[in-house]
Design an enzyme around this catalytic site. Structure first.
Site, PDB file in Angstrom:
ATOM      1  N   SER A 148      -5.684   3.279   5.181  1.00 16.07           N
ATOM      2  CA  SER A 148      -5.780   1.985   4.506  1.00 16.07           C
ATOM      3  C   SER A 148      -4.410   1.332   4.416  1.00 16.07           C
ATOM      4  O   SER A 148      -3.384   2.019   4.327  1.00 16.07           O
ATOM      5  CB  SER A 148      -6.340   2.165   3.092  1.00 16.07           C
ATOM      6  OG  SER A 148      -6.225   0.973   2.338  1.00 16.07           O
ATOM      7  N   TYR A 161      -5.535   6.209  -4.867  1.00 13.03           N
ATOM      8  CA  TYR A 161      -6.057   5.875  -3.544  1.00 13.03           C
ATOM      9  C   TYR A 161      -4.923   5.612  -2.558  1.00 13.03           C
ATOM     10  O   TYR A 161      -4.912   6.159  -1.443  1.00 13.03           O
ATOM     11  CB  TYR A 161      -6.944   4.646  -3.661  1.00 13.03           C
ATOM     12  CG  TYR A 161      -7.502   4.130  -2.356  1.00 13.03           C
ATOM     13  CD1 TYR A 161      -8.539   4.801  -1.719  1.00 13.03           C
ATOM     14  CD2 TYR A 161      -7.009   2.970  -1.768  1.00 13.03           C
ATOM     15  CE1 TYR A 161      -9.062   4.336  -0.525  1.00 13.03           C
ATOM     16  CE2 TYR A 161      -7.532   2.487  -0.580  1.00 13.03           C
ATOM     17  CZ  TYR A 161      -8.555   3.178   0.037  1.00 13.03           C
ATOM     18  OH  TYR A 161      -9.076   2.707   1.227  1.00 13.03           O
ATOM     19  N   LYS A 165      -3.975   7.738   0.805  1.00 15.31           N
ATOM     20  CA  LYS A 165      -4.023   7.132   2.137  1.00 15.31           C
ATOM     21  C   LYS A 165      -2.651   7.171   2.816  1.00 15.31           C
ATOM     22  O   LYS A 165      -2.569   7.304   4.046  1.00 15.31           O
ATOM     23  CB  LYS A 165      -4.535   5.695   2.044  1.00 15.31           C
ATOM     24  CG  LYS A 165      -6.028   5.604   1.731  1.00 15.31           C
ATOM     25  CD  LYS A 165      -6.894   6.320   2.751  1.00 15.31           C
ATOM     26  CE  LYS A 165      -8.381   6.013   2.568  1.00 15.31           C
ATOM     27  NZ  LYS A 165      -9.228   6.787   3.511  1.00 15.31           N
TER      28      LYS A 165
END
Length: 240
Positions: A148, A161, A165
């Site tokens: 991401s 998150y 990533k």
């Protein structure tokens, strides 16, 4: 000399795609099937997988549905052998499963960080590691990880998150060096893409407008945009 479009063909290849019931995973599985690959489809929800499987088979390709808890690393690792047992070989792994809900910094405890790492990095590692002995038998093995843009930029609420990533992106660099030249390992740093995971914010016109404004093309991506890149990286077209 064959045309360049021949390089995108995957006739006779077998792929495993995690998180294949919807969104980027489903679109990627269908892109690989359209190019000629048979596909193992893995996710938690069997009904969604069956819908994707029907579309794969409508393209004239074989599919294997594996409804599994992809938080369970043993179940994830087993997908490699499932591909070989059911479809005869394994050439492509698409590590798509992952994610983490946005959360305030003060509410992001160690368990949240470790959970994000587990779901985004450990799953990719165990499946790829289990796949390596089979991929080494292929003359065009490829691993594609769905990372991401949040692994590269900052944003409020994305601590767990984004950190996971970023770790997946660097895992890709290190694994790519370890497994080259026999197995290619790449990742896609996905931006804002119209999937069910984005529905939390796309219902807000202001947030949608902000995401579009922050994107040079002034639009939110479509799962097929990512699927086309997965196909490129999985095929001889992305062989270098």
């Amino acid at each position: 000399m064959s045309g360049v479009l021949e390089r995108f063909k995957l006739d006779g290849r077998v792929a495993v795609v995690t998180g294949a019931g919807r969104g980027i995973g489903a679109a990627s599985a269908l892109a690989l099937a359209e190019a000629g690959a048979d596909v193992v489809l893995a996710a938690r929800t069997e009904d969604q997988l069956k819908e994707v499987a029907a579309q794969v088979e409508a393209l004239g390709r074989k599919s294997v549905v594996v409804a599994a808890d992809l938080q369970d690393l043993d179940q994830v690792a087993a997908l490699a052998q499932t591909a070989v047992d059911s479809l005869g070989r394994l050439d492509i792994v698409v590590n798509n499963v992952g994610g983490s809900m946005p959360k305030e910094f003060i509410k992001t405890n160690a368990a949240a960080l470790e959970g994000a790492f587990h779901f985004n990095v450990s799953t990719a590692h165990v499946l790829t590691r289990a796949a390596v002995p089979h991929l080494l038998k292929s003359d065009g093995a490829a691993v594609v990880n769905i990372s991401s843009v949040m692994g590269r930029v900052s944003g409020r609420g994305y601590l767990a998150y984004g950190t996971a990533k970023a770790a997946l992106a660097h895992w890709t660099r290190l694994a790519g060096r370890d497994l080259a030249p026999r197995i290619r390992v790449n990742a896609i740093a996905v931006g804002s893409v119209a999937t069910s995971a984005l529905e939390l914010v796309t219902g807000d016109e202001g947030l949608t407008a902000q995401m579009e404004a922050n994107t040079p093309l002034r639009r939110i991506g479509d799962p097929d945009d990512i699927a086309a890149t997965v196909l490129f990286l999985s095929s001889r077209a992305g062989g270098y």
